[in-house]
Design an enzyme around this catalytic site. Structure first.
Site, PDB file in Angstrom:
ATOM      1  N   TYR A 143      16.086  -8.440 -25.933  1.00  0.00           N
ATOM      2  CA  TYR A 143      16.755  -7.087 -25.623  1.00  0.00           C
ATOM      3  C   TYR A 143      17.447  -6.233 -26.720  1.00  0.00           C
ATOM      4  O   TYR A 143      18.495  -6.751 -27.244  1.00  0.00           O
ATOM      5  CB  TYR A 143      17.602  -7.188 -24.382  1.00  0.00           C
ATOM      6  N   LYS A 173      12.276  -5.871 -25.617  1.00  0.00           N
ATOM      7  CA  LYS A 173      12.720  -4.783 -25.001  1.00  0.00           C
ATOM      8  C   LYS A 173      13.508  -3.995 -26.023  1.00  0.00           C
ATOM      9  O   LYS A 173      14.314  -4.286 -26.586  1.00  0.00           O
ATOM     10  CB  LYS A 173      13.561  -5.060 -23.735  1.00  0.00           C
ATOM     11  N   SER A 218      16.387   2.948 -16.705  1.00  0.00           N
ATOM     12  CA  SER A 218      17.126   3.332 -15.549  1.00  0.00           C
ATOM     13  C   SER A 218      16.448   4.451 -14.734  1.00  0.00           C
ATOM     14  O   SER A 218      16.766   4.338 -13.557  1.00  0.00           O
ATOM     15  CB  SER A 218      18.773   3.854 -16.146  1.00  0.00           C
TER      16      SER A 218
END
Ligand SMILES: CC(=O)N[C@H](C=O)[C@@H](O)[C@H](O)[C@H](O)CO
Ligand SMILES: CC(=O)C(=O)O
Length: 320
Positions: A143, A173, A218
């Site tokens: 990440y 990611k 998100s």
């Protein structure tokens, strides 16, 4: 070995951790949250305990319980549940990785430790490798979120030779706006079947062009349906319509960014759109202001992201 039977693709919602007004985790709404993502947003993958989930603000025991709840409630409903297990302590990270494997999660992700920092690529890889080794059967994702961790080592460098060090490595990611770095991650690993998951929702279309295979973010909690329309248009090579969808999403994100947008605001927006109470964030974050929520609500309505029954003429800036 990690099973590469199912590649993580499409949209992945970075889950919010619901909390009560007293600051405790509200486990009771997670089942409802799963159904909402699948049925209302068409999102079937989740990324738990990450930035949006305030993962680094939770205790290890809370992180374990949140992960368990998502895996349990997501069973036979979600395609993949990836647990973020990054921590400042290698031991904690390993404990969480092992736990994720035990409960049957589909993958783990790790950020760079950001207090005492790895100063070069080799040290960072050594840290990641030790965490990955605690869950040797789980796909591992790195990440990359330099603006938050302060670790600026380019992802392209981290990926160079990573599979030899971390056999379970399965993808990246990428939460940064450097599309040169992202493009080179894709270009230099074309033969390797990695998942390239982009994490800047307002720029996803450009990352798709650059070879992203999916996205973690998100806003897919509440703009998943809209973003899925963009993915479909892109898939059909209808780029003008894909661009319209991206611009529409940008209008909303640009609006909230100017008001001040972060995890607290995400919690408020999701509460508004889904009707599921996400509660306040935990300190050091502070609850979004009433003014923010009112403004965001008006914008969501005018863009037709939230139904607006009392407006007869339709909304003013809705996108098709
Ligand atoms: C810093 C941060 O939280 N980034 C998220 C995921 O990586 C994104 O999903 C953003 O929230 C989104 O792109 C809006 O800026
Ligand atoms: C946005 C994201 O991917 C996270 O919350 O970790």
């Amino acid at each position: 070995m990690a099973s590469s039977k199912k590649k993580l693709q499409g949209l992945v919602a970075a889950t919010i951790t619901p909390m009560t007004e007293h600051g405790e985790i509200n486990f009771s709404v997670i089942g409802q949250y799963v159904d909402y993502l699948v049925e209302e947003q068409g999102v079937k993958n989740v990324f738990v305990n990450g930035t949006t989930g305030e993962g680094l603000s939770l205790s290890v025991s809370e992180r374990r319980r949140v992960a368990e709840e998502w895996v349990t409630k997501g069973r036979n409903k979600l395609d993949q549940v990836v647990i973020h297990v990054g921590a400042l302590s290698l031991k904690e990270s390993q404990e969480l990785a092992q736990h994720a494997a035990e409960i049957g999660a589909d993958g783990i992700a790790v950020i760079a430790p950001f207090f005492l920092k790895p100063w070069n690529k080799d040290v960072l890889i050594n840290f990641l490798k030790e965490v990955a080794a605690a869950a040797p059967a789980l796909p591992f994702y790195y990440y990359h979120i330099p603006a938050v961790t302060g670790i600026k080592i380019r992802a392209e460098e981290v990926l160079d030779g990573i599979q030899e060090k971390i056999p379970t490595f399965q993808g990246l990611k990428f939460s940064d706006t450097d599309l040169l770095d992202f493009g080179q991650c894709v270009d230099q690993n074309r033969q390797r079947q990695f998942a390239f998951l982009f994490g800047v929702d307002e720029q996803l279309l450009s990352a798709l062009v650059m070879g992203a295979t999916g996205a973690v973010g998100s806003t897919y909690n509440y703009l998943g349906k809209k973003t899925n329309q963009m993915l479909e248009a892109f898939e059909k090579k209808d780029f003008s319509s894909a661009l319209n969808h991206q611009f529409c999403i940008q209008r909303f994100i640009n609006f909230v960014v100017k008001l001040g947008f972060g995890v607290s605001q995400t919690k408020a927006i999701m509460t508004l759109v889904s009707g599921i109470p996400m509660g306040p964030p935990r300190l050091p974050l502070q609850k979004a202001s009433r003014e923010f929520t009112d403004n965001a609500e008006a914008k969501l309505k005018s863009l037709d992201f939230l139904s607006f029954n009392d407006l007869k003429e339709g909304n003013l800036e809705a996108c098709s």
